[in-house]
Design a protein around this motif. Structure first.
Motif, PDB file in Angstrom:
ATOM      1  N   UNK A 190       0.858  -1.292   0.045  1.00  0.00           N
ATOM      2  CA  UNK A 190       0.068  -0.144   0.076  1.00  0.00           C
ATOM      3  C   UNK A 190       0.795   1.217  -0.018  1.00  0.00           C
ATOM      4  N   UNK A 191       2.022   1.397   0.684  1.00  0.00           N
ATOM      5  CA  UNK A 191       2.752   2.319   0.722  1.00  0.00           C
ATOM      6  C   UNK A 191       3.461   2.739  -0.574  1.00  0.00           C
ATOM      7  N   UNK A 192       3.815   1.424  -1.262  1.00  0.00           N
ATOM      8  CA  UNK A 192       4.614   1.715  -2.500  1.00  0.00           C
ATOM      9  C   UNK A 192       3.503   2.123  -3.698  1.00  0.00           C
ATOM     10  N   UNK A 193       2.177   1.958  -3.429  1.00  0.00           N
ATOM     11  CA  UNK A 193       1.312   2.450  -4.512  1.00  0.00           C
ATOM     12  C   UNK A 193       1.112   3.833  -4.113  1.00  0.00           C
ATOM     13  N   UNK A 194       1.235   4.297  -2.953  1.00  0.00           N
ATOM     14  CA  UNK A 194       1.132   5.642  -2.642  1.00  0.00           C
ATOM     15  C   UNK A 194       2.246   6.441  -3.025  1.00  0.00           C
ATOM     16  N   UNK A 195       3.391   5.827  -2.969  1.00  0.00           N
ATOM     17  CA  UNK A 195       4.465   6.471  -3.505  1.00  0.00           C
ATOM     18  C   UNK A 195       4.543   6.639  -4.899  1.00  0.00           C
ATOM     19  N   UNK A 196       4.400   5.533  -5.767  1.00  0.00           N
ATOM     20  CA  UNK A 196       4.480   5.312  -6.979  1.00  0.00           C
ATOM     21  C   UNK A 196       3.294   6.507  -7.642  1.00  0.00           C
ATOM     22  N   UNK A 269      -0.246  11.388   3.705  1.00  0.00           N
ATOM     23  CA  UNK A 269       0.371  10.733   2.440  1.00  0.00           C
ATOM     24  C   UNK A 269       1.868  11.079   2.016  1.00  0.00           C
ATOM     25  N   UNK A 270       2.494  10.748   0.926  1.00  0.00           N
ATOM     26  CA  UNK A 270       3.877  10.634   0.803  1.00  0.00           C
ATOM     27  C   UNK A 270       4.342  11.952   0.712  1.00  0.00           C
ATOM     28  N   UNK A 271       5.317  12.640   1.328  1.00  0.00           N
ATOM     29  CA  UNK A 271       5.823  13.829   1.006  1.00  0.00           C
ATOM     30  C   UNK A 271       7.290  13.692   0.574  1.00  0.00           C
ATOM     31  N   UNK A 272       7.806  14.350  -0.373  1.00  0.00           N
ATOM     32  CA  UNK A 272       8.973  14.252  -1.049  1.00  0.00           C
ATOM     33  C   UNK A 272       9.798  15.491  -0.694  1.00  0.00           C
ATOM     34  N   UNK A 273      11.168  14.974  -0.071  1.00  0.00           N
ATOM     35  CA  UNK A 273      11.946  16.149   0.163  1.00  0.00           C
ATOM     36  C   UNK A 273      13.010  16.163  -0.448  1.00  0.00           C
ATOM     37  N   UNK A 274      14.211  16.989  -0.334  1.00  0.00           N
ATOM     38  CA  UNK A 274      15.375  17.166  -1.047  1.00  0.00           C
ATOM     39  C   UNK A 274      15.321  17.110  -2.619  1.00  0.00           C
ATOM     40  N   UNK A 275      14.985  18.427  -2.893  1.00  0.00           N
ATOM     41  CA  UNK A 275      14.652  18.579  -4.384  1.00  0.00           C
ATOM     42  C   UNK A 275      15.961  19.141  -5.007  1.00  0.00           C
ATOM     43  N   UNK A 276      17.263  18.905  -4.764  1.00  0.00           N
ATOM     44  CA  UNK A 276      18.663  19.354  -5.346  1.00  0.00           C
ATOM     45  C   UNK A 276      18.528  19.043  -6.784  1.00  0.00           C
ATOM     46  N   UNK A 277      17.992  17.678  -7.065  1.00  0.00           N
ATOM     47  CA  UNK A 277      18.383  17.435  -8.669  1.00  0.00           C
ATOM     48  C   UNK A 277      17.061  17.598  -9.374  1.00  0.00           C
TER      49      UNK A 277
END
Length: 368
Positions: A190-196, A269-277
């Motif tokens: 379930x976590x993988x589906x949310x991340x994808x 829900x998933x939160x994306x961090x570290x946007x250097x790239x």
């Protein structure tokens, strides 16, 4: 009212032979026991303001406020002290609470007013040229998110200093999806589906093309890995042929470093961090990176491959080009002398994945 025993007026009492002497009483507040008259029991009341003076604190010399300290004693290191000084420039109300990381980047959790925040600083901005470029790209990305909000959740920008490479953002409650770059235990299905789903929504986002740049030069990367011996002549030729067919393929906005360690699993829900790239890449870059680091989860890899190939032949070819280059990067990163047993297992697995990707690339070239 005062009682007769504590009255300031003198009171005459008949002498009682059986009583040896006057009772000694504890003086009440506001009465001075030194006001007794000789040979009598009279007490003189002090003025009302005298009682207030008794309760008034004794003035002491003001001491300077102590500097806020983090819980970790490593704050005594020069780079942490420099980071705290740079943070104070852009946020005087910042109070450090915890030192999260002390390395190439210094991460300090604290509060700015009543807002929980995380401060991120580059340890040596004057010496680390590549790190400075990446850090400034991350600050530019967060500032662009203020005007153009992406569909994926990310921490909100609080303050930033591009010159000193300091970034202050909100602290999102949650836990990392993984603690290691190549995790041994993957998240739940379930976590993988949310991340994808979050990554896919970000890749389908169409911000203005002039806001973000292209961090990766694909032709140069192929030539570099070919010169290092990681790609054979046939590999380099196959990749160049696929890149030629992708010349007019629209690029995607990608996170650029969508590792599980850069994903927080928050209640919302998933939160994306570290946007250097972050920036524009060929389609499927984020999905290929997730595929590379999730070798222990065949179900997740199958899901990532299906999502990447759902758009047709060109998105499939772009995913394969990204996959080969990312696998070469991981091999160069981990295949070093003196590797331990666990790292040798990872290297062997990466070589197996690279052989699988090479066969897929050759099959894709054969269908053209």
């Amino acid at each position: 009212m005062y009682s007769q025993a504590l009255s300031p007026a003198p009171v005459s009492r008949p002498q009682q032979p059986s009583v040896p002497g006057p009772l000694r009483r504890r003086p009440a507040i506001g009465l001075d026991p030194r006001g007794r008259e000789q040979g009598g029991a009279q007490l003189q009341a002090r003025p009302a303001h005298a009682a207030q003076q008794l309760r008034r604190p004794v003035p002491t010399q003001a001491r300077p406020a102590a500097a806020p300290r983090t819980e970790n004693p490593a704050e005594r290191s020069p780079q942490v002290r420099a980071a705290l000084a740079h943070i104070a420039r852009i946020s005087p109300s910042f109070v450090p609470r915890q030192l999260i990381r002390d390395g190439r980047h210094v991460l300090i959790a604290g509060t700015a007013g009543r807002t929980p925040v995380v401060a991120k600083c580059l340890a040596r901005p004057g010496e680390d040229v590549e790190g400075t470029i990446q850090f400034q790209r991350e600050i530019a990305t967060y500032r662009a998110f203020v005007r153009h909000r992406p569909p994926a959740r990310q921490p909100k920008l609080v303050a930033a200093d591009s010159e000193r490479c300091v970034l202050l953002m909100e602290r999102v409650p949650g836990r990392p999806a993984a603690r290691e770059r190549h995790p041994s235990d993957a998240p739940t299905p379930g976590e993988v589906r949310a991340i994808v789903g979050a990554v896919r929504a970000l890749n389908l986002w169409r911000p203005p093309t002039d806001v973000f740049d292209r961090p990766l030069d694909y032709g140069r990367e192929v030539a570099r890995y070919h010169a290092l011996g990681l790609l054979t002549d046939r590999d380099a030729g196959d990749l160049q042929q696929l890149l030629h067919g992708l010349a007019h393929q629209p690029w995607q906005f990608c996170h650029g470093d969508a590792l599980l360690t850069n994903v927080l699993l928050a209640p919302s829900g998933p939160v994306l961090v570290d946007w250097e790239q972050s920036g524009w890449y060929l389609p499927g870059y984020d999905l290929a990176l997730l595929w590379t680091v999730m070798s222990g989860d065949t179900g997740a890899r199958r899901q990532l491959s299906q999502v990447a190939q759902a758009g047709g032949t060109l998105p499939r070819d772009a995913f394969l080009v990204n996959l080969i280059l990312l696998l070469m990067r991981e091999l160069r990163r981990h295949d070093v002398p003196g590797a331990g047993e666990e790292q040798r297992i990872l290297i062997r697995r990466l070589h197996e994945d690279a052989a699988l990707a090479r066969r897929a690339v050759r099959a894709a070239v054969g269908t053209r």
